[in-house]
Design an enzyme around this catalytic site. Structure first.
Site, PDB file in Angstrom:
ATOM      1  N   GLN A  26     -15.296 -31.109  23.662  1.00  0.00           N
ATOM      2  CA  GLN A  26     -15.309 -32.387  23.022  1.00  0.00           C
ATOM      3  C   GLN A  26     -15.898 -32.697  21.881  1.00  0.00           C
ATOM      4  O   GLN A  26     -14.993 -33.362  21.126  1.00  0.00           O
ATOM      5  CB  GLN A  26     -15.733 -33.419  24.389  1.00  0.00           C
ATOM      6  CG  GLN A  26     -15.261 -34.803  23.923  1.00  0.00           C
ATOM      7  CD  GLN A  26     -13.702 -34.773  24.029  1.00  0.00           C
ATOM      8  OE1 GLN A  26     -13.088 -34.209  24.853  1.00  0.00           O
ATOM      9  NE2 GLN A  26     -13.135 -35.926  23.293  1.00  0.00           N
ATOM     10  N   ALA A  73     -12.068 -39.201  22.350  1.00  0.00           N
ATOM     11  CA  ALA A  73     -13.333 -39.706  22.984  1.00  0.00           C
ATOM     12  C   ALA A  73     -14.487 -39.102  22.379  1.00  0.00           C
ATOM     13  O   ALA A  73     -14.517 -37.900  21.891  1.00  0.00           O
ATOM     14  CB  ALA A  73     -13.272 -39.373  24.534  1.00  0.00           C
ATOM     15  N   SER A  93     -15.685 -38.401  27.184  1.00  0.00           N
ATOM     16  CA  SER A  93     -14.196 -37.985  27.952  1.00  0.00           C
ATOM     17  C   SER A  93     -14.488 -37.924  29.351  1.00  0.00           C
ATOM     18  O   SER A  93     -15.169 -37.080  29.847  1.00  0.00           O
ATOM     19  CB  SER A  93     -13.994 -36.754  27.081  1.00  0.00           C
ATOM     20  OG  SER A  93     -12.704 -36.112  27.786  1.00  0.00           O
ATOM     21  N   HIS A 130     -12.640 -35.867  30.893  1.00  0.00           N
ATOM     22  CA  HIS A 130     -12.323 -34.572  31.071  1.00  0.00           C
ATOM     23  C   HIS A 130     -13.477 -33.681  31.321  1.00  0.00           C
ATOM     24  O   HIS A 130     -13.372 -32.657  31.834  1.00  0.00           O
ATOM     25  CB  HIS A 130     -11.559 -33.922  29.934  1.00  0.00           C
ATOM     26  CG  HIS A 130      -9.996 -34.506  29.944  1.00  0.00           C
ATOM     27  ND1 HIS A 130      -9.211 -33.862  30.750  1.00  0.00           N
ATOM     28  CD2 HIS A 130      -9.629 -35.464  29.247  1.00  0.00           C
ATOM     29  CE1 HIS A 130      -7.956 -34.504  30.573  1.00  0.00           C
ATOM     30  NE2 HIS A 130      -7.916 -35.528  29.787  1.00  0.00           N
ATOM     31  N   ASP A 180      -4.554 -33.806  32.489  1.00  0.00           N
ATOM     32  CA  ASP A 180      -3.451 -34.352  31.879  1.00  0.00           C
ATOM     33  C   ASP A 180      -2.204 -33.528  32.434  1.00  0.00           C
ATOM     34  O   ASP A 180      -2.354 -32.229  32.273  1.00  0.00           O
ATOM     35  CB  ASP A 180      -3.405 -34.032  30.268  1.00  0.00           C
ATOM     36  CG  ASP A 180      -4.668 -35.022  30.015  1.00  0.00           C
ATOM     37  OD1 ASP A 180      -4.891 -35.916  30.371  1.00  0.00           O
ATOM     38  OD2 ASP A 180      -5.298 -34.530  28.734  1.00  0.00           O
ATOM     39  N   GLU A 201      -1.855 -44.033  28.620  1.00  0.00           N
ATOM     40  CA  GLU A 201      -1.693 -42.504  28.953  1.00  0.00           C
ATOM     41  C   GLU A 201      -1.149 -42.095  30.234  1.00  0.00           C
ATOM     42  O   GLU A 201      -1.981 -41.753  31.194  1.00  0.00           O
ATOM     43  CB  GLU A 201      -3.218 -41.717  28.794  1.00  0.00           C
ATOM     44  CG  GLU A 201      -3.717 -41.755  27.494  1.00  0.00           C
ATOM     45  CD  GLU A 201      -4.753 -40.917  27.144  1.00  0.00           C
ATOM     46  OE1 GLU A 201      -5.212 -40.115  28.262  1.00  0.00           O
ATOM     47  OE2 GLU A 201      -5.577 -40.613  26.093  1.00  0.00           O
ATOM     48  N   HIS A 222      -2.685 -38.959  32.042  1.00  0.00           N
ATOM     49  CA  HIS A 222      -4.038 -38.570  32.236  1.00  0.00           C
ATOM     50  C   HIS A 222      -4.133 -39.204  33.710  1.00  0.00           C
ATOM     51  O   HIS A 222      -4.101 -40.254  33.994  1.00  0.00           O
ATOM     52  CB  HIS A 222      -5.013 -39.237  31.287  1.00  0.00           C
ATOM     53  CG  HIS A 222      -6.158 -38.996  31.499  1.00  0.00           C
ATOM     54  ND1 HIS A 222      -7.218 -38.229  30.952  1.00  0.00           N
ATOM     55  CD2 HIS A 222      -6.826 -39.647  32.564  1.00  0.00           C
ATOM     56  CE1 HIS A 222      -8.326 -38.291  31.290  1.00  0.00           C
ATOM     57  NE2 HIS A 222      -8.347 -39.155  32.282  1.00  0.00           N
TER      58      HIS A 222
HETATM   59 ZN   LIG Z   1      -6.643 -36.781  29.552  1.00  0.00          ZN
END
Ligand SMILES: [Zn+2]
Length: 322
Positions: free
Chosen positions: A208, A229, A234, A236, A243, A292, A295
C-alpha cells in the site's frame, strides 16, 4: 439400615423447612412476606455491551401489590456468558458486533430473560494515535480516521480458491474465513448464471505504501489522497476485503459494474455470504471513498445482514450505537 434412612429423611425435612417456604423472601433487601411474588425482572445497564465488558445484572422481585425489591441472592443465572461473582457476566474477548447473548434468571420459581447485543464501539477500539486496537477482529473498522498497525499481517491468509485475473500472489490472498465465504458466494452467483472473478484481495502495508507513493509521484498529493488509501488505511490490509469483477466490465474495476447483471446480483446477495459493498454510491462524505461497487468487505453473515438490512454504511451502523 432403616434407622439410617429415617435420619436422612429427618434431615431433609429440617433443611427444607429452614430454607423453603418458612423462610419467606429473605433474599430481598426488606421482607415482603405478606405479598406473593408476581414477577422477576432482570435489569442491565443498557442493552449493548463490548467484548471483555463486565455487565452487572440487577434482579428485581415484583410483588402482587406492585412493590419492587432488589433480590441480592438466591437466584440462578443461566447464560452462555461467563458468570462472575453473584450477579455479573463477562462478554467474551472474541465476541463480535451483532452477536446476541441471552441471560435468564430464575428466582423462587419465577423467571425473566434478557438479551445483550454485542457492539464493539468504534470509540473503544482505537488508541490515542488513531490506531485500531482490534485489527484481527472480523468486525474491525478501518478508514481514513482509523489506521491498522503498520506491522499487522493477518495470521490466516490463504490463496483464494475462486478464479482470479492478476498474477500477483499477494493480492490473491484473503483470510481463510473470508476466502471460504467468497468461494460460496461465487458458487451462488454461478448457480444463478453469473460468473464473478476476483481481482485484488490482501495488500500488505508495504504494498500500500508503494501504491500510494506511486500515485503521489505520478499525479500529486491531492489526487493520491482522493484515489488511494494511505498506508494502514486500506481495508485490503485486513485480508477481509476483495475487489471483484466480471467479463462484462473487461475484468476491470468500473463504476458501471454496479449496473451489470453480475453487479446487481452481488448487491442483492453478498450479505447472504457475509459480505457488504463497503463504499456505496453517494456516501463519500461518510466512508471517505467514492462509489466502489466492486469492493466487498467480509463481516460474517450475521453482521453483514444486519448492516445490509439497516441500509447504513458500516460507519453509520457503528455510530448508531455510540
Ligand atoms: Zn478495494
Amino acid at each position: 439400615m432403616g434407622m439410617k434412612i429415617r435420619i436422612i429423611g429427618l434431615c431433609l425435612v429440617a433443611m427444607l423447612s429452614m430454607s423453603g417456604c418458612g423462610n419467606g423472601h429473605s433474599d430481598v433487601e426488606s421482607s415482603n412476606d405478606a405479598q406473593p411474588l408476581e414477577a422477576v425482572e432482570i435489569i442491565v445497564d443498557g442493552s449493548t455491551a463490548s467484548r471483555n465488558e463486565t455487565v452487572d445484572i440487577v434482579v428485581e422481585a415484583i410483588f402482587e401489590d406492585g412493590e419492587r425489591q432488589t433480590v441480592t441472592g438466591g437466584f440462578v443465572i443461566s447464560t452462555d456468558l461467563i458468570v462472575e461473582g453473584e450477579n455479573s457476566v463477562i462478554i467474551p474477548g472474541d465476541a463480535l458486533t451483532g452477536e446476541d447473548f441471552e441471560i435468564a434468571v430464575e428466582y423462587e420459581g419465577v423467571g425473566d430473560k434478557k438479551s445483550i447485543k454485542v457492539v464493539n464501539l468504534l470509540s473503544e477500539t482505537i488508541d490515542d494515535e488513531g490506531i485500531i486496537t482490534n485489527p484481527e477482529a472480523l468486525d474491525m473498522v478501518v478508514n481514513k480516521q482509523r489506521t491498522l498497525p503498520s506491522d499487522y499481517v493477518p495470521e490466516d491468509l490463504v490463496k483464494v480458491e475462486v478464479e482470479t485475473c492478476l498474477p500477483n500472489e499477494e493480492i490473491n490472498q484473503l483470510r481463510e474465513v473470508a476466502s471460504d465465504a467468497l468461494t460460496r458466494m461465487f458458487e451462488g452467483a454461478e448457480a444463478d448464471g453469473f460468473t464473478l472473478v476476483a481481482r485484488s484481495g490482501y495488500r500488505s502495508y508495504n504494498t500500500q505504501t508503494a501504491l500510494y507513493n506511486g500515485y503521489v509521484s505520478r499525479h500529486g498529493q491531492e489526487y493520491a489522497d482522493k484515489y488511494s488509501a494511505l498506508p494502514g488505511q486500506s481495508e485490503h490490509q485486513s485480508g477481509l476485503a476483495m475487489d471483484i469483477t466480471a467479463q462484462s466490465v473487461g475484468l476491470q474495476l468500473e463504476d458501471y459494474f454496479g449496473d451489470t447483471d453480475e453487479g446487481k446480483w452481488v448487491s442483492e446477495h453478498a450479505h447472504e455470504y457475509g459480505f457488504i459493498i463497503r463504499y456505496p454510491l453517494g456516501m463519500e462524505d461518510i466512508t471517505g471513498y467514492l462509489y466502489e461497487p466492486w469492493h466487498l468487505r467480509y463481516l460474517g453473515v450475521d453482521l453483514a445482514t444486519e448492516v445490509y438490512e439497516s441500509g447504513l454504511t458500516l460507519e453509520e451502523y457503528f455510530m448508531s450505537f455510540e
